[in-house]
Each structure stands twice: as C-alpha cells, then as structure tokens.
Design an enzyme around this catalytic site. Structure first.
Site, PDB file in Angstrom:
ATOM      1  N   GLU A  84      20.538  48.631  54.969  1.00  0.00           N
ATOM      2  CA  GLU A  84      21.284  49.899  54.980  1.00  0.00           C
ATOM      3  C   GLU A  84      22.279  49.879  56.143  1.00  0.00           C
ATOM      4  OE1 GLU A  84      20.943  52.349  52.785  1.00  0.00           O
ATOM      5  OE2 GLU A  84      19.249  51.448  51.713  1.00  0.00           O
ATOM      6  N   LEU A  85      23.132  50.914  56.175  1.00  0.00           N
ATOM      7  CA  LEU A  85      24.123  50.992  57.260  1.00  0.00           C
ATOM      8  C   LEU A  85      23.522  51.713  58.469  1.00  0.00           C
ATOM      9  CD1 LEU A  85      27.279  51.816  55.120  1.00  0.00           C
ATOM     10  CD2 LEU A  85      26.679  49.628  56.190  1.00  0.00           C
ATOM     11  N   LYS A 139      41.572  51.367  52.852  1.00  0.00           N
ATOM     12  CA  LYS A 139      42.163  52.696  52.746  1.00  0.00           C
ATOM     13  C   LYS A 139      41.265  53.567  51.872  1.00  0.00           C
ATOM     14  CE  LYS A 139      44.067  53.167  48.571  1.00  0.00           C
ATOM     15  NZ  LYS A 139      44.906  53.773  47.638  1.00  0.00           N
ATOM     16  N   HIS A 169      47.494  47.362  51.530  1.00  0.00           N
ATOM     17  CA  HIS A 169      47.764  46.060  50.899  1.00  0.00           C
ATOM     18  C   HIS A 169      49.247  45.878  50.560  1.00  0.00           C
ATOM     19  CE1 HIS A 169      47.491  48.232  47.050  1.00  0.00           C
ATOM     20  NE2 HIS A 169      48.068  47.201  46.487  1.00  0.00           N
ATOM     21  N   LYS A 173      52.359  42.417  50.557  1.00  0.00           N
ATOM     22  CA  LYS A 173      53.188  42.014  49.409  1.00  0.00           C
ATOM     23  C   LYS A 173      54.420  41.262  49.897  1.00  0.00           C
ATOM     24  CE  LYS A 173      52.052  45.798  46.203  1.00  0.00           C
ATOM     25  NZ  LYS A 173      51.526  45.193  44.994  1.00  0.00           N
ATOM     26  N   GLU A 207      53.809  53.138  37.425  1.00  0.00           N
ATOM     27  CA  GLU A 207      52.706  52.403  36.800  1.00  0.00           C
ATOM     28  C   GLU A 207      52.470  52.918  35.386  1.00  0.00           C
ATOM     29  OE1 GLU A 207      49.447  51.268  39.808  1.00  0.00           O
ATOM     30  OE2 GLU A 207      49.843  53.374  40.207  1.00  0.00           O
ATOM     31  N   ASP A 226      47.224  58.985  47.272  1.00  0.00           N
ATOM     32  CA  ASP A 226      46.888  57.648  46.773  1.00  0.00           C
ATOM     33  C   ASP A 226      48.029  56.644  46.987  1.00  0.00           C
ATOM     34  OD1 ASP A 226      45.127  55.850  45.269  1.00  0.00           O
ATOM     35  OD2 ASP A 226      46.628  55.970  43.668  1.00  0.00           O
ATOM     36  N   HIS A 231      51.317  53.694  51.046  1.00  0.00           N
ATOM     37  CA  HIS A 231      52.163  52.576  50.609  1.00  0.00           C
ATOM     38  C   HIS A 231      53.662  52.885  50.678  1.00  0.00           C
ATOM     39  CE1 HIS A 231      48.340  51.172  49.401  1.00  0.00           C
ATOM     40  NE2 HIS A 231      48.301  51.705  48.198  1.00  0.00           N
ATOM     41  N   LYS A 331      51.539  57.680  37.651  1.00  0.00           N
ATOM     42  CA  LYS A 331      50.722  56.968  36.662  1.00  0.00           C
ATOM     43  C   LYS A 331      51.234  57.314  35.265  1.00  0.00           C
ATOM     44  CE  LYS A 331      47.163  55.763  39.535  1.00  0.00           C
ATOM     45  NZ  LYS A 331      47.189  54.363  39.954  1.00  0.00           N
TER      46      LYS A 331
HETATM   47  C1  BG6 Z   1      46.207  51.408  45.150  1.00  0.00           C
HETATM   48  C2  BG6 Z   1      46.069  52.736  44.460  1.00  0.00           C
HETATM   49  O1  BG6 Z   1      46.175  51.577  46.537  1.00  0.00           O
HETATM   50  O2  BG6 Z   1      47.440  50.817  44.777  1.00  0.00           O
HETATM   51  C3  BG6 Z   1      46.156  52.575  42.959  1.00  0.00           C
HETATM   52  O3  BG6 Z   1      44.818  53.322  44.811  1.00  0.00           O
HETATM   53  C4  BG6 Z   1      47.406  51.826  42.583  1.00  0.00           C
HETATM   54  O4  BG6 Z   1      46.105  53.833  42.315  1.00  0.00           O
HETATM   55  C5  BG6 Z   1      47.557  50.550  43.397  1.00  0.00           C
HETATM   56  O5  BG6 Z   1      47.340  51.515  41.200  1.00  0.00           O
HETATM   57  C6  BG6 Z   1      48.910  49.911  43.158  1.00  0.00           C
HETATM   58  O6  BG6 Z   1      49.020  48.702  43.845  1.00  0.00           O
HETATM   59  P1  BG6 Z   1      49.071  47.306  43.087  1.00  0.00           P
HETATM   60  O7  BG6 Z   1      49.323  46.325  44.159  1.00  0.00           O
HETATM   61  O8  BG6 Z   1      47.738  47.139  42.426  1.00  0.00           O
HETATM   62  O9  BG6 Z   1      50.177  47.424  42.087  1.00  0.00           O
END
Ligand code: BG6
Length: 479
Positions: A84-85, A139, A169, A173, A207, A226, A231, A331
């Site tokens: 566990e943590l 995140k 992330h 890229k 997306e 999100d 991002h 989305k």
């Molecule tokens: C994530 C979001 O951080 O980034 C997602 O939570 C999103 O909702 C995604 O789809 C998009 O990043 P990538 O690199 O998967 O296109």
C-alpha cells in the site's frame, strides 16, 4: 553510466502498461538504458514472475516493435514489490534502490500527495551522498489554483522543488520542441515574430475521440482542465516567449512563466469575450453514427461538462500587444487535426496586378503529420502576372531520422536530470491563475452544443477579431 533504479508506483495500472513500459522497452532496445533497473510497486501482492508475465502481455499489445530476443534481456531489468502507499510498506523497496533512484507516480491524482509523503516518511526523498532522488508526477496537478497550491504544499513536506518533475507529455512531442528550435535557430523568423508583423496565432488540438472509458475522470474535469490549462497553455507560452539567454531549464521556464504573467487578466465580466465552451451532441463521423456526450456511459445525466473549450488570450507586452492568441481543443470534432498557426499581416502593397493570394501563414502541424508549412504567394505560371497560393512544406522527419515518442523523450530527460521539459510549479500556478475566472463562470450554465463530427460550436466565432476566422480542421483544408 552507474546503475539507476526507476520505481513505478501504480505498476499494475493502465498508464504503466500502455505508455511507460512500451517507452522503457523501446529505450532498452535502442541501448539507451543499459543499467536501468525497473521496480514495479502496486497494491497487488504479485510475485516478480507474475509482474513479468503481466508486462510481457502489455508489451505484446502496446509496444510497436516487440521482439522476443529483446524481451529476454529487458525482462531481467524488471522487479516487483507489492504494498500500500504507506511508509511502513513502501519501506520494503529499500533494498532495491540505487544511489540514483527515480520514483514515478503513475497513480490517480488524489494519490499523488499520499504517495509522495509515504516515500518521504520512509526516508527515500533525501539525496544520498553521490546520488540523487527524483519524483515524477503525472498530470493533472490540481483541479484549480487552490488544490494545486495545496498539493504543492503536501509534496514539499519531504521533496524539494528541484527533485519534482511534473509531466506534461506535450512537452515531449517533437513539434513542441521544434517550435523552440525553429524559432530560435533561424535568423529570418525572429525579426518578424512580433505584433508588427503577426496578426493572430491559432493553436488547435482537435480530436475525433469522444470521452471513451474515461467518464469518471472527464465528467469532473472537462476540456478546459484536460487540455487547455496544461497542454495548450504550454504551446502558447513556447510560441510567445522571449528568446532565452541560455537553454538552462530554469532560464527557459522563467521565460515561459513571464508569458503567462503577461496575459491580460480575464475577469468575471469579460469571460464571454475570452472563452467559449461546447459539448458534443449526437452526430456522424463519416458513416459512423455517434451518440451525444450526455448519453455516454458514466456521464452524469444532463451533465454540463464542456467537451470543447476555446480561449482568446492577449499578451500585454512589447512583442505581442494587439495580437490575439486563439486556443481551442475539443472531442468528437471532424478530424484529428492539430497545429500552431501563425498568421502574418498583409503586405502594405502595392501588389503587382492584384496577384496577392492572402496573408502568409507559418504552420507547425502536429497531426495528422508532423510538418511545417509556410503559406506564401508565388506567380502563377503563364503569360499573365497573376499569383496563387503556394505551400512550402518541410516534412519534419526524414526516413533516416529516429523519432521518439513523448514518453520515451521525457523518460530520457528525467533519468538524465534535464528538467527543461517538465513543469515548474509557477508555470502550473500561473496557468491556473489565468483560467480561474473562466472556471468560476463555467460552474453555472450550459455549454453550447455542437454535433459530433463538426468543427465545434458556432459560438466560438465570437472570440475572433472581425477580420479573423477560425482555420478549418477539415483534413484537406488550409484554413
Ligand atoms: C491527454 C488528455 O492529456 O491528452 C486526453 O487527457 C487527450 O483527453 C490527450 O486525448 C491528447 O494527447 P495525445 O498525445 O494522446 O494526442
């Protein structure tokens, strides 16, 4: 390289299977992490062998280039501890750690603080002599300004800011990093990268995906938290920042924060001029019929969570006063189309015999392909002096280039101690500060609906200056 240990907390989870292990496996196959030991930690009381089988399956499913020969070497790097943590349980990791050890919290956000404290209490946060301890945090970092500040306090009980690597992330890229390289390594761009020559900047991340299996998280988060707060604000600050005096991580991050600090504050009264939210209704993507957000499994009935968010940001400094930065993400839009597009002002003229084909655009495309496009006017072949639009395209990678996924890149940076591609707390803090009035305003009311498979709500147009229009996200369109 001396041996390094990477402990993944949350090793039985989705992120570990889908992203971390495939990235670690690829780095291994490229010979970039020869002395890395990977220790999985999760609440399941698995044996080392069971963990190995679990990861084997994951790699077969998610590693693009899985080869048994590599696997036989990679598996020897793996180890596992169940628990566990809590400090007394994570203490079982002690014998597995090297002087150089990185902990990766691949956990649900409410557990970030708990895990950081358990590790700290177990004595794992102190840099050992001749070695180091780092903590990588996924995140989102907080759900608003207050919760981000509280999480920071909690994590700082045992960990220093310099030890904490907050992942976004998008910073891993290729196009994001190219934004810096292209801007600052080419002489011709910098003199025109300002309000005198640039009329607008549009940053789009569209997306086709819907909420998928993530309603439990997404219905509470929404598109602003999100995608925009993290991002897109990162892409924005990289596009708008001043040239740094060095590529030192602190200098770079100082410059990015400076952009966020210069954003003209959005107030309760001006929210509608700066922000638009939308939610997808039922619709069609090609021939595929799609259900509306409110009918998605796990989404609260009558949910007002936004699945589309657009912002108009203004930067009040010498370089950018008067240039709107438009940011949007959603989305279930018409395509997977993403770019950072910079429009230049019209030439003052006179233009020979009206050959002009419109403003120049410099476009950094992220999806569907990573490439750079410069939209210019050139002469149309023929006896008439007429012009036509021409696109100068530079494919980002050549067939000989070795590309890295965002996680591969970020794991290498983190293991190598390069913090430039991770968020310092003040970047997170300022991004929340800019958006707090929008989050507050959106606690009430309903988003504007848009059909699935469309370009988003029509109301997004109200953010634009009269002479601007949103670039099309249709895949064959150039805006
Ligand atoms: C994530 C979001 O951080 O980034 C997602 O939570 C999103 O909702 C995604 O789809 C998009 O990043 P990538 O690199 O998967 O296109």
């Amino acid at each position: 390289m001396t041996a390094t240990t990477l402990v993944i907390l949350g090793a039985s989870g989705d992120l570990t299977q889908r992203l971390l292990m495939p990235a670690l496996y690829r780095l291994h196959t490229l010979g970039l992490t020869p002395d890395l030991r990977i220790v999985g930690y999760a609440k399941e009381q698995w044996s080392r062998e069971y963990f190995e089988r679990h990861i084997h399956k994951a790699l077969q499913a998610f590693a693009p280039d899985f080869k048994p020969a590599h696997w036989n070497r990679f598996r020897r790097q793996l180890d596992y501890v169940g628990g566990e943590l809590q400090a007394d349980q994570v203490a079982a990791l002690k014998s597995k750690l090297s002087p150089a050890t990185m902990f990766y919290l691949a956990l649900p956000p409410p557990l970030f603080g708990v895990a950081a404290n358990a590790l700290g209490e177990a004595g794992f946060s102190k840099n050992p002599r001749g070695g180091w301890r780092r903590l990588v945090v996924e995140k989102p970092f907080g759900t608003d300004l207050a919760s981000a500040m509280a999480l920071r306090e909690q994590m700082h009980t045992y960990w220093e800011e310099e030890q904490i690597l907050r992942i976004d992330h998008f910073l891993g890229k290729e196009t994001t990093q190219n934004l810096m390289v292209f801007r600052f390594a080419n002489r011709f761009l910098e003199p025109i990268w300002n309000a005198q020559h640039v009329s607008q900047v549009q940053i789009t991340y569209a997306e086709t995906l819907g909420v998928e299996q993530r309603a439990a998280y997404y219905d509470k988060a929404g598109a602003l938290r999100d995608m925009l707060q993290n991002h897109l604000m990162q892409l924005f600050s990289l596009a708008a920042m001043e040239p740094p005096s060095s590529w030192d991580a602190e200098v770079l991050r100082d410059h990015k924060v400076e952009v966020l600090r210069s954003v003209v504050p959005i107030t309760a009264k001006t929210v509608d001029q700066h922000a638009v939210r939308g939610q997808y209704r039922a619709g069609k993507l090609g021939r595929k019929k799609l259900i509306g957000y409110r009918s998605e499994p796990g989404v609260k009935r009558g949910s007002d969570t936004e699945t589309f968010a657009a912002l108009r940001l203004e930067v009040d400094n010498w370089r950018w006063r008067g240039v709107p930065f438009y940011l949007r993400s959603g989305k279930r839009l018409a395509s997977n189309y993403s770019e950072i597009a910079v429009q230049f002002r019209e030439v003052p003229g006179p233009i020979p015999h009206a050959v002009h084909a419109g403003n120049n655009w410099m476009i950094f495309r992220i999806r569907p392909v990573e490439q750079m496009d410069l939209l210019v006017t050139a002469k149309q072949p023929g006896v008439k002096l007429a012009g036509r639009p021409v696109t100068l395209t530079a494919a980002y990678a050549t067939p000989d280039d070795r590309e890295f996924s965002a996680y591969e890149q970020l794991l290498m940076d983190a293991l190598g101690g390069d913090r430039s591609n991770f968020l310092r707390f003040d970047e997170v803090e300022w991004a929340w500060k800019v958006l707090t009035p929008v989050l507050k305003a959106w606690e009430k009311g309903t988003p504007d609906f848009y059909p699935s498979g469309s370009e988003g709500p029509e109301t997004q147009a109200r953010l634009l200056d009269p002479e601007h229009h949103w670039r099309s996200i249709a895949l064959d369109g150039d805006g």
